[in-house]
Design a protein around this motif. Structure first.
Motif, short mmCIF file in Angstrom:
data_model
loop_
_atom_site.label_atom_id
_atom_site.label_comp_id
_atom_site.label_asym_id
_atom_site.label_seq_id
_atom_site.Cartn_x
_atom_site.Cartn_y
_atom_site.Cartn_z
N SER A 49 39.79 -10.25 -82.65
CA SER A 49 41.02 -9.55 -83.01
C SER A 49 40.65 -8.15 -83.49
O SER A 49 40.09 -7.99 -84.57
N PHE A 50 40.95 -7.15 -82.67
CA PHE A 50 40.66 -5.75 -82.98
C PHE A 50 41.98 -4.97 -82.86
O PHE A 50 42.31 -4.44 -81.79
N PRO A 51 42.77 -4.89 -83.94
CA PRO A 51 44.09 -4.25 -83.86
C PRO A 51 44.06 -2.82 -83.36
O PRO A 51 45.02 -2.35 -82.75
N GLY A 52 42.95 -2.11 -83.59
CA GLY A 52 42.87 -0.73 -83.13
C GLY A 52 42.88 -0.58 -81.63
O GLY A 52 43.12 0.51 -81.10
N ASN A 53 42.65 -1.68 -80.92
CA ASN A 53 42.67 -1.63 -79.46
C ASN A 53 44.03 -1.18 -78.92
O ASN A 53 44.12 -0.56 -77.86
N VAL A 111 63.48 -16.86 -87.54
CA VAL A 111 62.71 -15.62 -87.63
C VAL A 111 61.27 -15.93 -87.23
O VAL A 111 60.68 -16.91 -87.70
N SER A 112 60.71 -15.09 -86.37
CA SER A 112 59.29 -15.22 -86.00
C SER A 112 58.55 -13.97 -86.44
O SER A 112 58.91 -12.85 -86.04
N ILE A 113 57.52 -14.17 -87.26
CA ILE A 113 56.73 -13.05 -87.78
C ILE A 113 55.33 -13.12 -87.17
O ILE A 113 54.59 -14.07 -87.39
N ALA A 114 54.99 -12.12 -86.39
CA ALA A 114 53.67 -12.04 -85.77
C ALA A 114 53.22 -10.59 -85.80
O ALA A 114 53.49 -9.81 -84.88
N THR A 115 52.56 -10.22 -86.87
CA THR A 115 52.11 -8.85 -87.08
C THR A 115 50.59 -8.83 -87.25
O THR A 115 49.93 -9.87 -87.22
N THR A 116 50.05 -7.65 -87.50
CA THR A 116 48.62 -7.53 -87.81
C THR A 116 48.40 -7.28 -89.30
O THR A 116 47.33 -6.81 -89.71
N THR A 130 37.41 -4.13 -92.70
CA THR A 130 38.20 -5.30 -93.11
C THR A 130 39.23 -5.70 -92.08
O THR A 130 39.89 -6.75 -92.23
N ARG A 131 39.37 -4.92 -91.03
CA ARG A 131 40.45 -5.16 -90.08
C ARG A 131 40.01 -6.03 -88.90
O ARG A 131 40.72 -6.95 -88.50
N ASP A 132 38.85 -5.72 -88.33
CA ASP A 132 38.42 -6.39 -87.11
C ASP A 132 37.65 -7.68 -87.44
O ASP A 132 36.96 -7.77 -88.45
N ARG A 133 37.75 -8.65 -86.53
CA ARG A 133 37.04 -9.91 -86.74
C ARG A 133 36.92 -10.65 -85.41
O ARG A 133 37.68 -10.42 -84.48
#
Length: 335
Positions: free
Chosen positions: A75-79, A202-207, A50-53
């Motif tokens: 987008s692969f957050p585990g990278n 405020v800037s929100i940029a998370t995974t 469900t994480r990568d796309r």
């Protein structure tokens, strides 16, 4: 066919924040005028993951210099844990006259900077009562680095940054880069609510993939740039003044705004789009009594606008690798 590497793209875009902002502004206005075609993004996901796309964003941008094409972004957050950038991308530009591909560009820089320019443009279009001197960033990755770069371009008064990230080492490294690369005084804040209350931008940029932030700690009159789209709870969305880039696009893919729509059964809580505000001209001071939430889904026309800027500049400078035989030879005309 021109092929432009990451280094080529950076060579063109470094120090050109004003040109990128102008390209993004024009793309939003053309979109509001109906001079664009932006099909729904296509999300390629993987079984039991469900994480990568990988996302395909096709788009056509009309106006004085039409351009068509697509961004293909992974987008692969585990990278990140492996020392590799989370996102990688390519952009292809096609001739709107023949459909033939004109240019293949490394797209991660284009994607990050068009996203950052969008956020900065929103902050300039919906100002508070005084100069911006401080900002809070939640998430210490590439996107918020670029957001700060573009916020400095539209807010020369910006001096301070409150930094929050779940990873303490990443937050400390980000704060160091703020000082060295951007000349901003950065303070790492270890409590999220304290960070959210520190500044009225405020800037929100998370995974994050599920909402976890109700914005109750955010002071009234604050503009929240909800770049990552899935951090704010439904209650937080519904309590805010909501501005988006496109009502149809943002209300899909389980964004916070989409979940709010599903909860209440309508979109009436969305007050405006950034294109509507820009097309109306001047600035639009935000409410001092409520939080203003800007949730940009990320329209493909922004990628086309910035990629086209890079393409023409790179061609003029002789950058990149030109492959004139990339496509089949022309077929002789009949008769």
């Amino acid at each position: 066919m021109l092929i432009l590497s990451n280094a080529d793209v950076r060579h063109v875009l470094d120090g050109e924040e004003e040109a990128v902002l102008a390209a993004v502004r024009l793309a939003y206005v053309e979109h509001e005028r109906g001079a664009t075609a932006v099909p729904e993004s296509l999300f390629l996901r993987f079984p039991d993951n469900t994480r990568d796309r990988i996302i395909a964003l096709p788009a056509y941008l009309g106006g004085a210099e039409p351009v068509a094409g697509m961004k293909w972004i992974a987008s692969f957050p585990g990278n990140v844990a492996a020392g590799v950038e989370r996102a990688s991308a390519v952009v292809v530009l096609n001739s709107p006259d023949t459909g033939r591909p004109l240019c293949l560009l490394e797209g991660s820089v284009i994607s990050a900077r068009r996203t950052a320019a969008s956020a900065a443009l929103a902050s300039a279009t919906m100002p508070g009562p005084g100069p911006v001197t401080g900002v809070t960033v939640v998430g210490c990755g590439v996107i918020n680095t670029e957001v700060l770069r573009f916020l400095r371009a539209v807010h020369p008064s910006l001096r301070e940054v409150a930094v929050f990230d779940l990873n303490a080492d990443r937050a400390a490294a980000f704060a160091g880069r703020c000082a060295v690369d951007l000349g901003l005084a950065a303070t790492v804040v270890t409590d999220l609510d304290t960070a959210l209350a520190a500044h009225q931008l405020v800037s929100i940029a998370t995974t994050a993939t599920t909402p976890h932030m109700d914005l109750s700690a955010v002071r009234p009159g604050t503009l929240v740039l909800h770049v990552s789209l899935r951090d704010v709870t439904v209650d937080g969305v519904l309590a805010a003044t909501n501005v988006v880039d496109d009502r149809d696009h943002v209300c899909r893919a389980a964004t916070s705004v989409h979940l709010a729509e599903q909860t209440v059964g309508h979109r009436d809580f969305i007050q405006s789009t950034i294109g509507e505000l820009l097309a109306a001209g001047a600035t639009h001071p935000r409410s001092g009594e409520r939080v203003t939430l800007f949730s940009p889904f990320g329209l493909g026309v922004l990628d086309m606008a910035v990629a086209n800027l890079v393409f023409h500049s790179a061609r003029a400078r002789g950058l990149g690798v030109d492959l004139p035989e990339f496509l089949p030879e022309r077929v002789p005309a009949a008769g």
